[in-house]
Design a protein around this motif. Structure first.
Motif, mmCIF file in Angstrom:
data_model
loop_
_atom_site.group_PDB
_atom_site.id
_atom_site.type_symbol
_atom_site.label_atom_id
_atom_site.label_comp_id
_atom_site.label_asym_id
_atom_site.label_seq_id
_atom_site.Cartn_x
_atom_site.Cartn_y
_atom_site.Cartn_z
ATOM 1 N N ALA A 117 63.276 15.626 44.551
ATOM 2 C CA ALA A 117 62.192 16.541 44.886
ATOM 3 C C ALA A 117 62.734 17.614 45.815
ATOM 4 N N TYR A 118 62.487 18.879 45.469
ATOM 5 C CA TYR A 118 62.956 20.024 46.244
ATOM 6 C C TYR A 118 61.783 20.597 47.037
ATOM 7 N N CYS A 119 62.036 20.924 48.295
ATOM 8 C CA CYS A 119 60.961 21.459 49.131
ATOM 9 C C CYS A 119 61.493 22.496 50.109
ATOM 10 N N ALA A 120 60.925 23.705 50.031
ATOM 11 C CA ALA A 120 61.189 24.743 51.027
ATOM 12 C C ALA A 120 60.136 24.602 52.127
ATOM 13 N N LEU A 121 60.569 24.231 53.306
ATOM 14 C CA LEU A 121 59.636 23.979 54.405
ATOM 15 C C LEU A 121 58.898 25.261 54.802
ATOM 16 N N SER A 122 57.634 25.100 55.155
ATOM 17 C CA SER A 122 56.796 26.240 55.543
ATOM 18 C C SER A 122 55.570 25.696 56.253
ATOM 19 N N PRO A 123 54.670 26.566 56.752
ATOM 20 C CA PRO A 123 53.426 26.049 57.331
ATOM 21 C C PRO A 123 52.624 25.197 56.353
ATOM 22 N N ARG A 124 52.919 25.317 55.057
ATOM 23 C CA ARG A 124 52.187 24.534 54.061
ATOM 24 C C ARG A 124 53.006 23.386 53.478
ATOM 25 N N ALA A 125 54.164 23.135 54.057
ATOM 26 C CA ALA A 125 55.027 22.055 53.560
ATOM 27 C C ALA A 125 55.685 21.367 54.747
#
Length: 325
Positions: A151-159
């Motif tokens: 699973a790939y995830c670009a961190l952000s205020p929504r992640a």
């Protein structure tokens, strides 16, 4: 695990507009001057209907649910942010950043899918994380390589990182974590959703590597894709602005594969990139100009993939996940 599916859930809008609650960190949203709210919604409905017609014409099984005026849900057209469906009958509900998006979660949508014969065995509910200000917006925030269990995830205020890792632990995915940026008025800002700058197909990946500013993270992400034998197709930040990262591979009649995107995304691609994509599947594009401008999302965001099986007899249980930081 299958990477692609023939079944898609889509929500037809009734009060689509630019959502002021999401615009604070979705920098792709724009105000359309000179158009009244009713005109914007009407335009979005026309684009939505034409899109659904194109998908159904090639044999994609599209379940269309009408949004309701009972709640203020201007972004309901993007259901993949609040729900995902998995092969073993699991349904996941996600915590949403914008308060008015939380009303998009509707039990009757699950009832409709069950009426169509889809089996829902377990509902995993992460929404209590909203109470702690933690968010993970479905397959907008996380990109699932189902076949390779990554699973790939670009961190952000929504992640949120810890919530993403919790999801990966629960579903046996290896997490691939990084940060992705876009230039906003000369400053680098976090991209709100991973699926804006990246798409995972069965045998290919579309990615804007230039959005990953940290060189070590960029190398790590690309190495993960290449180690899984993905044909990596690089796109530019300008192409990301035209939603070229927001694609989805689906299956139509006789399991024929299609790469679905907006007309603006298709038009932004070079002939070389188109040829690379067409090595894997036929391109299907549709005009989504108003939806992209006001919603800040595109074709992929509008489609929630349904990986549920269709045996007879449903028995559903719900698991509430308490996530306290």
């Amino acid at each position: 695990m299958k990477q692609t599916t023939n079944a898609i859930l889509m929500i037809r809008p009734v009060a689509f507009r630019m959502n002021e609650q999401t615009a604070v960190n979705n920098y792709y949203q724009k105000v359309l001057d000179g158009l009244l709210p009713g005109m914007i919604n009407s335009k979005a409905q026309q684009e939505f209907d034409a899109f659904v017609e194109k998908l159904r014409a090639v044999g994609v099984d599209v379940t269309v649910i009408d949004d309701t005026l009972e709640t203020d849900t201007p972004d309901s057209i993007f259901p993949n942010n609040w729900i995902s469906f998995h092969e073993k009958g699991d349904v996941v509900l996600y915590p949403m950043f914008a308060e008015n998006r939380r009303s998009e979660r509707r039990d009757d949508i699950l009832d409709t899918l069950e009426e169509k014969g889809f089996e829902i065995s377990t509902i995993i509910d992460y929404t209590s994380a909203e109470e702690d200000g933690l968010f993970l917006e479905g397959t907008g925030s996380l990109l699932l390589d189902r076949a390779n269990a990554k699973a790939y995830c670009a961190l952000s205020p929504r992640a949120d990182k810890e919530l993403f890792i919790k999801f990966c632990e629960d579903f046996d995915y290896t997490p691939v974590i990084f940060k992705a940026f876009q230039t906003v008025q000369g400053k680098r800002k976090l991209i709100y959703h991973t699926n804006v700058m990246m798409c995972l197909g069965e045998n290919f990946a579309v990615i804007c590597a230039d959005c990953i500013d940290d060189k070590k993270e960029r190398k790590m992400v690309l190495e993960n894709l290449k180690s899984d034998k993905k044909d990596v197709i690089l796109i530019t930040e300008d192409q990301v602005n035209n939603f070229a990262g927001n694609m989805l591979e689906v299956r139509g009649t006789n399991d024929k594969r299609y790469i679905v995107m907006s007309a603006s995304a298709h038009q932004s691609l070079t002939s070389k990139q188109i040829a690379q994509l067409e090595n894997h599947a036929e391109i299907l594009s549709s005009s989504l100009d108003a939806i992209e401008a006001c919603g800040g999302g595109s074709a992929r965001c509008m489609m929630a993939e349904v990986f549920l099986s269709r045996p007879h007899g449903n028995l559903r249980q719900k698991i509430k996940v308490n996530f306290n930081k």
